[in-house]
Design an enzyme around this catalytic site. Structure first.
Site, mmCIF file in Angstrom:
data_model
loop_
_atom_site.group_PDB
_atom_site.id
_atom_site.type_symbol
_atom_site.label_atom_id
_atom_site.label_comp_id
_atom_site.label_asym_id
_atom_site.label_seq_id
_atom_site.Cartn_x
_atom_site.Cartn_y
_atom_site.Cartn_z
ATOM 1 N N HIS A 1 0.837 -1.205 0.000
ATOM 2 C CA HIS A 1 0.000 0.000 0.000
ATOM 3 C C HIS A 1 0.870 1.253 0.000
ATOM 4 C CE1 HIS A 1 -3.565 2.405 1.220
ATOM 5 N NE2 HIS A 1 -2.659 3.124 1.851
ATOM 6 N N GLU A 2 1.907 1.246 0.801
ATOM 7 C CA GLU A 2 2.808 2.403 0.825
ATOM 8 C C GLU A 2 3.545 2.537 -0.501
ATOM 9 O OE1 GLU A 2 2.462 4.470 3.165
ATOM 10 O OE2 GLU A 2 1.102 3.087 4.166
ATOM 11 N N HIS B 1 1.487 4.374 -2.851
ATOM 12 C CA HIS B 1 1.546 5.830 -2.691
ATOM 13 C C HIS B 1 2.731 6.412 -3.443
ATOM 14 C CE1 HIS B 1 -1.808 6.538 -0.211
ATOM 15 N NE2 HIS B 1 -1.374 5.891 0.849
ATOM 16 N N GLU C 1 -6.029 6.614 -1.339
ATOM 17 C CA GLU C 1 -5.949 5.386 -0.556
ATOM 18 C C GLU C 1 -6.489 4.205 -1.357
ATOM 19 O OE1 GLU C 1 -4.514 4.991 2.466
ATOM 20 O OE2 GLU C 1 -3.905 7.067 2.188
#
Lengths: 158, 272, 104
Positions: free
Chosen positions: B143-144, B147, B196
């Protein structure tokens, strides 16, 4: 809970404060203007002039310096509107009514104090305006003082 | 010369416009101007965050966060090494990866993970300890990485700066307190939720590539300690950067189904 | 309407006087002018934007004073004085006052 409801709950107190202060402020203002007009009518027989010399034909017995001053403060609604005005420029109507009231009050006080002491005319009238109090950290004005002063004359009835 | 008592008009020095009407117009004008300015600023940050090359970013920002990454012999949970290795493996599944990633561990018992400009990913000690399977941790790290792929961190900084500048200038002019701060909150949070979702999708892709399936990836959210039901969570959802867990899990399942990822498979245990 | 800042209107005689009349206006500058002024602050020189703004505002104050004088039936205002005060940061009050008279 609907997110827009949350937004409304956060904005509502602010809006209520604005409307509330507008209501109270404008009611107080109208009342003051009515009183000012009444007092001006009552005291209109006392001559007031910016002239530096007494009228020819007046015989002056006595003279003294008289002053009248007034400090009037702004309500929250007026400050808010003035703040918005500072972004776009133009005439700040809320301050204009404030200054009109303060000025008329100051002149009336000067006349009334001259009359109470037995003087019958005021010449050489001068007016001065200054910002007195600071409302917030950002420097919005909280109060404006108007000072009126002049020379009051006691006339010999001839 | 004689004196004639006469009173002048008393409506000359005051304005005739109704104060509420004037206030209404001013508020409208200020709101429109603020909106336009914010949109312009967002467009500008969008351009910059796309254009800034990653190695330049690493050079500028990399040194700033060494305090997170630095001393590897300090008291770190045993899983930190495993997490680093996992990060490296996940990064390998992203072919256009321009970053050299570093993992930092923040000594905090809360569960959190975030991406910092320059290629630094920070996870809290609490998060490392709460992870029960490797797949979960892989999803969080992925997930990071998502980003970074979307350059979200740059966008966030740019928008934050510009929003606070605009709001400060408006509040400074006395335009009131609650409204500007609130709209700034809403704007930044709203955008963040889309980011997100995209990061989640990216992470799912990485996990599928690493393990061949996506089982166990979303177990984490089912165990998040904050109240998942009730008014509190839903209201907070708007003001938290992450969407509410239920909808997040549902979105992930939906995505897995649409992309055809197998949802069954062995879940790797995280080494102690 | 004759305006003069002397005691009398030169060449005429005052027949009647009615009292003090005044005109005032409060003007705020806007952000654009502010920014230009800030830049000018570096190099120095006349702030034309502000000069224009205050000139307009002063003219409006004088016009209001004339309106008040007309409402009492005067045809001249003597002993006119001006005053500029800083009311709040970014706004100033322009004020003109004098004695309303009838001259012949």
């Amino acid at each position: 809970m609907d997110p827009w409801l949350v937004v409304l709950l956060q904005v509502a107190p602010f809006v209520l404060l604005l409307l509330g202060t507008y209501g109270i402020g404008s009611a107080l203002e109208r009342r003051h203007f009515r009183l000012l007009r009444a007092r001006e009518l009552r005291s209109r027989n006392l001559p007031v002039a910016t002239l530096r010399e007494p009228l020819p034909g007046w015989q002056v017995e006595d003279c003294a310096l008289v002053t009248g001053s007034c400090v009037i403060s702004l309500d929250y609604f007026k400050r808010f509107v003035a703040g918005l005005r500072l972004l776009v420029g133009g005439r700040i109507a809320s301050y204009e009514t404030l200054l009109d009231r303060a000025r008329r009050e100051a002149i009336l006080r000067m006349k009334e104090s001259a009359h109470a002491a037995g003087y019958r005319a005021v010449i050489g009238v001068r007016l001065e305006t200054s910002q007195i109090a600071q409302a917030t950290r950002q420097g919005g004005t909280a109060g404006v003082e108007v000072l009126a002063w002049g020379t009051a004359l006691r006339l010999r009835r001839s | 010369m004689s004196f004639e008592p006469r009173l002048p008009r008393d409506d000359v020095n005051v304005s005739r416009t109704h104060p509420l009407v004037e206030a209404g117009w001013l508020i409208l004008g200020a709101a429109v101007a603020g909106l336009l300015l914010a949109l312009l600023a967002f467009a500008a940050t969008e351009l910059v965050s796309r254009w800034l090359p990653a190695d330049l970013e690493a050079r500028w920002f990399g040194g700033l966060f060494e305090s997170f990454v630095g001393d590897e012999t300090s008291e770190e949970p045993a899983r930190a090494e495993a997490a680093r290795a996992l990060l490296a493996r996940l990064g390998a599944h992203w072919p256009e990866n321009p970053y050299t990633f570093h993992l930092g561990v923040l000594d905090d018992s809360a569960l959190n993970a975030f991406a910092l400009p320059g290629g630094t990913i920070v996870v809290t000690r609490g998060l490392l300890e709460a992870a029960e399977s490797e797949n979960e941790l892989a999803f969080v790290l992925g997930h990071e990485l998502g980003h970074f792929a979307a350059r979200d961190h740059l966008r966030a900084i740019g928008r934050g700066l510009i929003l606070s500048l605009v709001m400060r200038s408006m509040v400074g002019a006395g335009a009131g307190d609650a409204v500007p701060a609130l709209s700034a909150e809403l704007a930044s949070r709203g955008f963040a939720r889309d980011q997100e979702r995209d990061a989640d999708a990216f992470a799912l892709g990485l996990v599928a590539a690493e393990y061949g399936h996506v089982a166990g990836a979303d177990d984490f959210f089912g165990r998040l300690p904050d109240a998942d039901a009730g008014l509190g969570a839903r209201a907070a959802a708007w003001f938290a950067t992450h969407p509410v867990s239920e909808s997040r899990i549902a979105a992930l399942h939906d995505l897995a189904r649409r992309r055809g990822y197998p949802t069954d498979g062995p879940v790797a245990v995280l080494s102690q | 309407m004759i305006l003069s800042n002397t005691e009398t209107v030169p060449g005429r005689t005052i027949r009647e006087f009615y009292g003090v009349v005044s005109g005032s206006t409060v003007r705020a500058k806007h952000i654009g002018r502010d920014i230009m002024a800030g830049l000018k602050n570096i190099v120095g020189g006349e702030l034309k934007g502000y000069t224009e703004l205050l000139k307009e505002a002063r003219q409006e104050a004088v016009d209001r004073m004339i309106q008040q004088a007309q409402s009492v039936g005067a045809n001249a205002v003597v002993n006119v004085r001006f005053s500029t005060s800083n009311i709040t940061q970014g706004a100033a009050e322009l004020f003109a006052y004098g004695t309303a008279v009838r001259v012949e």
